[in-house]
Design a protein around this motif. Structure first.
Motif, mmCIF file in Angstrom:
data_model
loop_
_atom_site.group_PDB
_atom_site.id
_atom_site.type_symbol
_atom_site.label_atom_id
_atom_site.label_comp_id
_atom_site.label_asym_id
_atom_site.label_seq_id
_atom_site.Cartn_x
_atom_site.Cartn_y
_atom_site.Cartn_z
ATOM 1 N N TYR A 181 -15.932 23.969 -53.990
ATOM 2 C CA TYR A 181 -15.190 23.049 -55.017
ATOM 3 C C TYR A 181 -15.541 22.441 -56.261
ATOM 4 O O TYR A 181 -16.998 22.587 -55.950
ATOM 5 C CB TYR A 181 -14.961 22.109 -53.608
ATOM 6 C CG TYR A 181 -13.364 22.073 -52.481
ATOM 7 C CD1 TYR A 181 -12.374 21.833 -53.106
ATOM 8 C CD2 TYR A 181 -14.129 23.416 -51.011
ATOM 9 C CE1 TYR A 181 -11.699 22.430 -51.774
ATOM 10 C CE2 TYR A 181 -13.085 23.151 -50.407
ATOM 11 C CZ TYR A 181 -11.790 22.711 -50.405
ATOM 12 O OH TYR A 181 -10.718 23.010 -49.691
ATOM 13 N N ALA A 182 -15.566 21.739 -56.702
ATOM 14 C CA ALA A 182 -15.825 20.693 -58.315
ATOM 15 C C ALA A 182 -15.273 19.247 -58.279
ATOM 16 O O ALA A 182 -13.554 19.338 -57.878
ATOM 17 C CB ALA A 182 -15.964 21.717 -58.699
ATOM 18 N N SER A 183 -15.837 18.419 -58.794
ATOM 19 C CA SER A 183 -14.483 17.746 -58.542
ATOM 20 C C SER A 183 -14.277 17.132 -60.556
ATOM 21 O O SER A 183 -13.758 16.293 -61.388
ATOM 22 C CB SER A 183 -15.288 16.174 -58.794
ATOM 23 O OG SER A 183 -17.183 16.167 -59.010
ATOM 24 N N GLN A 184 -15.256 18.281 -61.380
ATOM 25 C CA GLN A 184 -15.287 17.726 -62.829
ATOM 26 C C GLN A 184 -14.066 19.393 -63.062
ATOM 27 O O GLN A 184 -14.564 20.748 -63.206
ATOM 28 C CB GLN A 184 -16.362 17.617 -63.883
ATOM 29 C CG GLN A 184 -16.964 16.286 -63.771
ATOM 30 C CD GLN A 184 -16.115 15.347 -64.074
ATOM 31 O OE1 GLN A 184 -14.872 15.582 -64.856
ATOM 32 N NE2 GLN A 184 -16.618 13.993 -64.844
ATOM 33 N N TYR A 192 -5.248 14.232 -57.342
ATOM 34 C CA TYR A 192 -4.858 14.447 -58.410
ATOM 35 C C TYR A 192 -4.364 15.949 -58.683
ATOM 36 O O TYR A 192 -3.318 16.702 -58.560
ATOM 37 C CB TYR A 192 -4.797 13.624 -59.498
ATOM 38 C CG TYR A 192 -3.447 13.926 -60.299
ATOM 39 C CD1 TYR A 192 -1.890 13.111 -59.969
ATOM 40 C CD2 TYR A 192 -3.645 14.582 -61.380
ATOM 41 C CE1 TYR A 192 -1.222 13.766 -61.211
ATOM 42 C CE2 TYR A 192 -2.785 15.335 -62.245
ATOM 43 C CZ TYR A 192 -1.426 14.399 -62.446
ATOM 44 O OH TYR A 192 -0.362 14.956 -63.511
ATOM 45 N N PHE A 193 -5.306 16.663 -59.138
ATOM 46 C CA PHE A 193 -5.663 18.324 -59.736
ATOM 47 C C PHE A 193 -5.098 18.889 -58.207
ATOM 48 O O PHE A 193 -4.650 19.684 -58.073
ATOM 49 C CB PHE A 193 -6.472 18.301 -60.405
ATOM 50 C CG PHE A 193 -6.292 18.027 -61.262
ATOM 51 C CD1 PHE A 193 -5.400 18.639 -62.069
ATOM 52 C CD2 PHE A 193 -7.099 17.518 -62.651
ATOM 53 C CE1 PHE A 193 -5.200 18.879 -64.029
ATOM 54 C CE2 PHE A 193 -7.536 16.577 -63.331
ATOM 55 C CZ PHE A 193 -6.588 17.337 -63.965
ATOM 56 N N HIS A 194 -5.458 18.610 -57.313
ATOM 57 C CA HIS A 194 -6.164 19.733 -56.180
ATOM 58 C C HIS A 194 -4.245 19.286 -55.383
ATOM 59 O O HIS A 194 -4.340 20.620 -55.202
ATOM 60 C CB HIS A 194 -6.757 18.942 -54.408
ATOM 61 C CG HIS A 194 -7.104 19.580 -53.073
ATOM 62 N ND1 HIS A 194 -5.952 19.476 -52.137
ATOM 63 C CD2 HIS A 194 -7.929 20.622 -52.988
ATOM 64 C CE1 HIS A 194 -6.763 19.673 -51.360
ATOM 65 N NE2 HIS A 194 -7.363 20.901 -51.593
ATOM 66 N N LEU A 226 -11.061 28.611 -57.298
ATOM 67 C CA LEU A 226 -12.316 27.301 -57.858
ATOM 68 C C LEU A 226 -10.955 26.632 -57.209
ATOM 69 O O LEU A 226 -10.106 25.776 -58.399
ATOM 70 C CB LEU A 226 -12.666 27.699 -58.978
ATOM 71 C CG LEU A 226 -13.233 29.036 -58.703
ATOM 72 C CD1 LEU A 226 -13.919 30.245 -59.912
ATOM 73 C CD2 LEU A 226 -14.517 29.603 -58.503
ATOM 74 N N MET A 227 -11.451 25.173 -56.877
ATOM 75 C CA MET A 227 -10.379 24.257 -56.465
ATOM 76 C C MET A 227 -11.137 23.009 -56.665
ATOM 77 O O MET A 227 -12.523 22.999 -56.295
ATOM 78 C CB MET A 227 -10.568 24.204 -55.641
ATOM 79 C CG MET A 227 -8.686 23.225 -54.235
ATOM 80 S SD MET A 227 -7.472 23.459 -55.761
ATOM 81 C CE MET A 227 -6.439 23.006 -54.715
ATOM 82 N N TYR A 228 -10.130 21.974 -57.284
ATOM 83 C CA TYR A 228 -10.628 21.087 -56.936
ATOM 84 C C TYR A 228 -10.555 19.628 -56.212
ATOM 85 O O TYR A 228 -10.802 20.316 -55.309
ATOM 86 C CB TYR A 228 -9.707 20.106 -57.844
ATOM 87 C CG TYR A 228 -8.994 20.118 -59.277
ATOM 88 C CD1 TYR A 228 -9.598 20.104 -60.054
ATOM 89 C CD2 TYR A 228 -8.411 21.382 -59.654
ATOM 90 C CE1 TYR A 228 -9.255 20.427 -61.527
ATOM 91 C CE2 TYR A 228 -8.334 21.755 -60.711
ATOM 92 C CZ TYR A 228 -8.624 21.323 -62.058
ATOM 93 O OH TYR A 228 -8.424 21.531 -62.723
ATOM 94 N N SER A 229 -12.037 18.484 -56.161
ATOM 95 C CA SER A 229 -12.790 18.108 -55.030
ATOM 96 C C SER A 229 -11.180 17.266 -54.027
ATOM 97 O O SER A 229 -10.617 16.578 -55.111
ATOM 98 C CB SER A 229 -13.521 17.449 -55.024
ATOM 99 O OG SER A 229 -14.090 15.991 -54.237
#
Length: 301
Positions: A202-205, A181-183, A172-175
């Motif tokens: 993908y998710a932003s939060q 930055y986190f991706h 489960l990955m960052y947008s």
């Protein structure tokens, strides 16, 4: 004031108002009905003039006013309460308007002037925007509680987990847009461990990613400070520090503002942080600091 100029001022005021304020006889002077109505309001006006002068001075010195603070979801649970507590003690006359925004939106707000101060992750700098380290954290692995994703491999809850064990698991990955930055950090950690990142969502939060984990849809990496507010049904494991991952596994939170800000409260708060810090210990338990005495480190949980 002597009697003659006082009488002239009263006459000027009466002429301006179009009514008599004082009834005069040879024996006494007393307020008319209109004068009696004006008296308490005149006192209020004078008091307001004095208060306005004081308030203007307080705002210009940063002791009063308003400030819009942007923050990420996790910063809202760690750095933001500490910042507000310190500000409330030393800047009680300043009101804060809080806006939860991803780092890129905070940066846009700082450029446009809709955000005075941002608590954000290090991203590409914008002209005129100044930032400095505020807190440090690290990523940990988040797994569905009791999950069989690891192939039945027994592992004690909280025990270090090699990222190689996450090879090709649903990640489960960052947008890439809102949480670049986190991706990029997650991809660097996987590459360092020689693991394939099998991205499925993908998710932003961070709360959204933890919700995916809670639903059993896969695994993710989140800041350790997110564990304190994680939903039930999620297990966390420290990332094994082999392959140089311990040095790479560093999550920074920065304080950012527009260097052309016209808000004196921003400058005052920055001075306050410079002189006193936020009083948070780093993961090793020692007091963290940077050359300006600002940086600190987020708690382990």
């Amino acid at each position: 004031m002597t009697q003659p100029p006082l009488s002239r001022q009263i006459q000027i005021l009466e002429k301006k108002l179009g009514t008599q304020l004082f009834g005069r006889t040879s024996r006494k002077v007393e307020l008319t009905s209109a004068g009696a109505m004006l008296l308490p309001r005149a006192r209020q006006i004078l008091d307001l003039c004095i208060k306005t002068e004081l308030d203007v001075r307080r705002v210009s010195s940063g002791e009063a006013g308003a400030m819009t603070v942007g923050y990420t979801a996790i910063a809202g649970q760690s750095a933001l309460p500490l910042l507000l507590r310190r500000a409330a003690d030393s800047m009680p006359g300043v009101s804060f308007m809080l806006r939860e925004l991803v780092s890129t939106d905070q940066m846009d707000g700082l450029v446009k002037g809709s955000v005075d101060l941002g608590l954000l992750r290090p991203i590409v700098a914008r002209p005129g925007i100044v930032s400095r380290p505020l807190m440090k954290d690290r990523l940990v692995v988040a797994l569905p509680a009791g999950s069989s994703l690891l192939g039945g491999m027994p592992i004690k809850e909280g025990a270090p987990l090699p990222l190689g064990k996450l090879d090709r698991l649903p990640l489960l990955m960052y947008s890439t847009k809102e949480a670049r930055y986190f991706h990029d950090l997650v991809l660097r950690l996987f590459a360092s461990a020689g693991a394939h990142a099998n991205i499925t969502q993908y998710a932003s939060q961070i709360p959204a990613l933890l919700a995916f984990v809670q639903a059993g849809l896969g695994v993710t990496l989140v800041p350790a400070s997110a564990m304190a507010s994680a939903p039930a049904g999620v297990d966390f494991h420290e990332i094994d520090g082999s392959h140089g991952i311990q040095e790479l596994n560093r999550v920074d939170l920065e304080l950012a503002w527009n260097e052309e800000t016209a808000n004196p409260a921003v400058r005052r708060l920055l001075e306050l942080i410079d002189s006193e810090g936020l009083g948070v210990s780093d993961s090793a338990g020692s007091s963290a600091s940077d050359p300006k005495g600002l940086a600190a480190s987020e708690p382990d949980s």
